[in-house]
Write a protein that holds these residues in place. Sequence first.
Motif, PDB file in Angstrom:
ATOM      1  N   ASN A 169       0.672  -1.170   0.098  1.00 17.93           N
ATOM      2  CA  ASN A 169      -0.011  -0.031  -0.085  1.00 17.93           C
ATOM      3  C   ASN A 169       0.885   1.269   0.018  1.00 17.93           C
ATOM      4  OD1 ASN A 169      -2.496  -1.397   0.103  1.00 17.93           O
ATOM      5  ND2 ASN A 169      -2.436  -1.762   2.235  1.00 17.93           N
ATOM      6  N   GLY A 170       1.936   1.303  -0.549  1.00 17.08           N
ATOM      7  CA  GLY A 170       2.697   2.501  -0.840  1.00 17.08           C
ATOM      8  C   GLY A 170       3.709   2.653   0.616  1.00 17.08           C
ATOM      9  N   ASN A 171       3.542   1.857   1.431  1.00 13.14           N
ATOM     10  CA  ASN A 171       4.348   1.679   2.804  1.00 13.14           C
ATOM     11  C   ASN A 171       5.442   0.998   3.012  1.00 13.14           C
ATOM     12  OD1 ASN A 171       2.670   4.064   3.759  1.00 13.14           O
ATOM     13  ND2 ASN A 171       0.983   2.162   4.033  1.00 13.14           N
ATOM     14  N   PRO A 172       6.617   1.147   3.578  1.00 10.99           N
ATOM     15  CA  PRO A 172       7.625   0.387   3.866  1.00 10.99           C
ATOM     16  C   PRO A 172       7.329  -0.699   4.742  1.00 10.99           C
ATOM     17  CG  PRO A 172       8.535   2.678   4.451  1.00 10.99           C
ATOM     18  CD  PRO A 172       6.980   2.515   4.067  1.00 10.99           C
ATOM     19  N   ILE A 173       8.093  -1.957   4.316  1.00  9.89           N
ATOM     20  CA  ILE A 173       7.430  -3.257   5.062  1.00  9.89           C
ATOM     21  C   ILE A 173       8.434  -3.684   6.044  1.00  9.89           C
ATOM     22  CG2 ILE A 173       6.011  -3.869   3.114  1.00  9.89           C
ATOM     23  CD1 ILE A 173       8.247  -5.958   2.678  1.00  9.89           C
ATOM     24  N   VAL A 174       7.985  -4.834   7.086  1.00 12.66           N
ATOM     25  CA  VAL A 174       9.030  -5.587   7.734  1.00 12.66           C
ATOM     26  C   VAL A 174       8.601  -6.769   7.560  1.00 12.66           C
ATOM     27  CG1 VAL A 174       9.238  -3.788   9.559  1.00 12.66           C
ATOM     28  CG2 VAL A 174       7.308  -5.630   9.798  1.00 12.66           C
ATOM     29  N   GLU A 175       9.724  -7.871   7.619  1.00 19.90           N
ATOM     30  CA  GLU A 175       9.542  -9.278   7.499  1.00 19.90           C
ATOM     31  C   GLU A 175       9.763  -9.874   9.076  1.00 19.90           C
ATOM     32  OE1 GLU A 175      11.497 -11.072   4.432  1.00 19.90           O
ATOM     33  OE2 GLU A 175      10.673 -10.011   2.840  1.00 19.90           O
ATOM     34  N   VAL A 176       8.638 -10.533   9.446  1.00 19.10           N
ATOM     35  CA  VAL A 176       9.073 -11.258  10.696  1.00 19.10           C
ATOM     36  C   VAL A 176       8.978 -12.792  10.605  1.00 19.10           C
ATOM     37  CG1 VAL A 176       8.209 -11.332  13.129  1.00 19.10           C
ATOM     38  CG2 VAL A 176       7.523  -9.479  11.757  1.00 19.10           C
ATOM     39  N   VAL A 184      -7.169 -10.112   8.439  1.00 22.48           N
ATOM     40  CA  VAL A 184      -8.526  -9.827   7.740  1.00 22.48           C
ATOM     41  C   VAL A 184      -9.392  -9.138   8.652  1.00 22.48           C
ATOM     42  CG1 VAL A 184     -10.711 -10.655   6.471  1.00 22.48           C
ATOM     43  CG2 VAL A 184      -8.329 -11.574   5.935  1.00 22.48           C
ATOM     44  N   GLU A 185      -9.553  -9.711   9.709  1.00 27.09           N
ATOM     45  CA  GLU A 185     -10.349  -9.316  11.159  1.00 27.09           C
ATOM     46  C   GLU A 185      -9.851  -7.707  11.471  1.00 27.09           C
ATOM     47  OE1 GLU A 185     -10.960 -11.916  14.045  1.00 27.09           O
ATOM     48  OE2 GLU A 185     -11.904 -13.208  12.825  1.00 27.09           O
ATOM     49  N   ALA A 186      -8.503  -7.573  11.561  1.00 26.73           N
ATOM     50  CA  ALA A 186      -7.977  -6.475  12.017  1.00 26.73           C
ATOM     51  C   ALA A 186      -7.875  -5.372  10.826  1.00 26.73           C
ATOM     52  CB  ALA A 186      -6.695  -6.507  12.623  1.00 26.73           C
ATOM     53  N   GLY A 187      -8.003  -5.654   9.600  1.00 27.99           N
ATOM     54  CA  GLY A 187      -7.915  -4.699   8.599  1.00 27.99           C
ATOM     55  C   GLY A 187      -6.512  -4.566   8.237  1.00 27.99           C
ATOM     56  N   ILE A 188      -5.725  -5.454   8.481  1.00 29.17           N
ATOM     57  CA  ILE A 188      -4.187  -5.709   8.096  1.00 29.17           C
ATOM     58  C   ILE A 188      -3.720  -6.605   7.212  1.00 29.17           C
ATOM     59  CG2 ILE A 188      -1.788  -5.925   9.331  1.00 29.17           C
ATOM     60  CD1 ILE A 188      -3.099  -4.859  12.103  1.00 29.17           C
ATOM     61  N   PRO A 189      -3.395  -6.137   5.896  1.00 31.11           N
ATOM     62  CA  PRO A 189      -2.840  -7.099   5.082  1.00 31.11           C
ATOM     63  C   PRO A 189      -1.689  -7.655   5.384  1.00 31.11           C
ATOM     64  CG  PRO A 189      -2.509  -4.810   4.213  1.00 31.11           C
ATOM     65  CD  PRO A 189      -3.258  -4.641   5.495  1.00 31.11           C
ATOM     66  N   ALA A 190      -1.360  -9.104   5.299  1.00 32.66           N
ATOM     67  CA  ALA A 190      -0.172  -9.725   5.800  1.00 32.66           C
ATOM     68  C   ALA A 190       0.211 -10.555   4.604  1.00 32.66           C
ATOM     69  CB  ALA A 190      -0.370 -10.613   6.991  1.00 32.66           C
ATOM     70  N   HIS A 195       6.585 -18.389   3.393  1.00 34.74           N
ATOM     71  CA  HIS A 195       6.926 -19.664   3.898  1.00 34.74           C
ATOM     72  C   HIS A 195       6.640 -19.681   5.359  1.00 34.74           C
ATOM     73  CE1 HIS A 195       7.932 -20.843   0.021  1.00 34.74           C
ATOM     74  NE2 HIS A 195       8.973 -20.196  -0.066  1.00 34.74           N
ATOM     75  N   ASP A 196       7.740 -19.653   6.288  1.00 32.77           N
ATOM     76  CA  ASP A 196       7.670 -19.462   7.698  1.00 32.77           C
ATOM     77  C   ASP A 196       7.619 -18.215   8.270  1.00 32.77           C
ATOM     78  OD1 ASP A 196      10.238 -19.221   7.352  1.00 32.77           O
ATOM     79  OD2 ASP A 196      10.804 -21.145   8.386  1.00 32.77           O
ATOM     80  N   ALA A 197       7.750 -16.931   7.311  1.00 36.57           N
ATOM     81  CA  ALA A 197       7.815 -15.553   7.689  1.00 36.57           C
ATOM     82  C   ALA A 197       6.347 -14.983   7.021  1.00 36.57           C
ATOM     83  CB  ALA A 197       9.023 -15.189   7.192  1.00 36.57           C
ATOM     84  N   PHE A 198       6.081 -13.604   7.594  1.00 40.92           N
ATOM     85  CA  PHE A 198       5.128 -12.878   7.056  1.00 40.92           C
ATOM     86  C   PHE A 198       5.589 -11.398   6.910  1.00 40.92           C
ATOM     87  CE2 PHE A 198       3.830 -16.251   9.408  1.00 40.92           C
ATOM     88  CZ  PHE A 198       2.665 -16.839   8.852  1.00 40.92           C
ATOM     89  N   ALA A 199       4.851 -10.780   5.987  1.00 43.95           N
ATOM     90  CA  ALA A 199       5.556  -9.352   5.769  1.00 43.95           C
ATOM     91  C   ALA A 199       4.130  -8.505   5.922  1.00 43.95           C
ATOM     92  CB  ALA A 199       5.924  -9.215   4.209  1.00 43.95           C
ATOM     93  N   VAL A 200       4.412  -7.301   6.654  1.00 47.91           N
ATOM     94  CA  VAL A 200       3.328  -6.436   6.704  1.00 47.91           C
ATOM     95  C   VAL A 200       3.802  -5.080   6.972  1.00 47.91           C
ATOM     96  CG1 VAL A 200       1.902  -7.782   8.395  1.00 47.91           C
ATOM     97  CG2 VAL A 200       3.576  -6.315   9.335  1.00 47.91           C
ATOM     98  N   GLU A 201       2.863  -4.103   6.577  1.00 52.21           N
ATOM     99  CA  GLU A 201       3.511  -2.624   6.605  1.00 52.21           C
ATOM    100  C   GLU A 201       4.206  -2.341   7.986  1.00 52.21           C
ATOM    101  OE1 GLU A 201       0.087  -0.098   4.843  1.00 52.21           O
ATOM    102  OE2 GLU A 201      -0.650  -1.845   5.350  1.00 52.21           O
ATOM    103  N   GLU A 202       5.173  -1.603   8.023  1.00 59.41           N
ATOM    104  CA  GLU A 202       6.268  -1.411   9.072  1.00 59.41           C
ATOM    105  C   GLU A 202       5.195  -0.988  10.278  1.00 59.41           C
ATOM    106  OE1 GLU A 202      10.438   0.481   9.753  1.00 59.41           O
ATOM    107  OE2 GLU A 202       8.954   1.480   8.641  1.00 59.41           O
ATOM    108  N   GLN A 203       4.197  -0.252  10.328  1.00 58.64           N
ATOM    109  CA  GLN A 203       3.668   0.315  11.333  1.00 58.64           C
ATOM    110  C   GLN A 203       2.699  -0.960  12.080  1.00 58.64           C
ATOM    111  OE1 GLN A 203       2.942   1.257   8.309  1.00 58.64           O
ATOM    112  NE2 GLN A 203       0.928   1.891   7.704  1.00 58.64           N
ATOM    113  N   HIS A 204       2.473  -2.117  11.232  1.00 61.78           N
ATOM    114  CA  HIS A 204       1.812  -3.182  12.070  1.00 61.78           C
ATOM    115  C   HIS A 204       2.900  -4.297  12.367  1.00 61.78           C
ATOM    116  CE1 HIS A 204      -1.664  -1.068  10.485  1.00 61.78           C
ATOM    117  NE2 HIS A 204      -1.506  -1.405   9.321  1.00 61.78           N
ATOM    118  N   CYS A 205       4.009  -3.882  12.648  1.00 59.43           N
ATOM    119  CA  CYS A 205       5.165  -4.860  12.973  1.00 59.43           C
ATOM    120  C   CYS A 205       4.779  -5.410  14.423  1.00 59.43           C
ATOM    121  CB  CYS A 205       6.389  -4.155  13.036  1.00 59.43           C
ATOM    122  SG  CYS A 205       7.731  -5.240  13.738  1.00 59.43           S
TER     123      CYS A 205
END
Length: 226
Positions: free
Chosen positions: A49-56, A179-185, A189-199
């Motif tokens: 969504n145009g925002n930097p991401i983090v991978e956890v 989805v319930e929280a309105g946060i795209p993830a 594989h065994d990690a996930f990426a989200v927008e940095e503000q949702h880390c």
Amino acid sequence: DFMKDHSWASKGPITLRYKRAPMEGGRIYTHFQTLPMNKIPIRINTLINGNPIVEVDYKANHLRMAIASKGKHPPSDPYLEILDAVPEANKLTDPTGAAEAKTRERVKQFVTRSIGSTNEETAFNACKEHRINRELFNKLKDETQKLYPDIGFFNPVSFGTVLQSFEGKIARQILLNGVEAGIPALPIHDAFAVEEQHCDWLVEQMKSIWNQNFSCDAAIEITRVS
């Protein structure tokens, strides 16, 4: 349907795939996870969504799940414990830590191939491309099984696919909670990426859902844009 309204690199379907039966496989896939990350860190420099991401990342996930499934508490990084027990695998260590990362990767590949193979010879042949000869393979096998007995090496019914099913179950829950929280993830594989503000949200979700499945704490590693 939820993800259609969001943008990310290599946007495409997020699919659940089984190999043969529901307990064999069950990982979640999307084109995003194929973007380069190891030698050239492209994926972490993309946007959601145009925002930097983090991978956890769930650290050493398959091995930690295998240990935890036997009712034992795994260390945060069992690959490093195996390295300590097998000095032969660690000959490349240098002060920068780069060689340690490379030798840890060799241990990871040995464990992944051994859990995922139905017999020892198949596992050894798969390890050759990672500079693991027969002597080192046998040493890794012996020391790993001393440290973590009965973790499912060389099983006629590949234990690796059972672990992938566990992994897929956890991933599905994290994505649905998003989805319930309105946060795209996005699954990797065994990690996930989200927008940095949702880390913080993602870290909490990953720890909570892991603890619902295993009686020990999750080991988490966060990767940000450098």
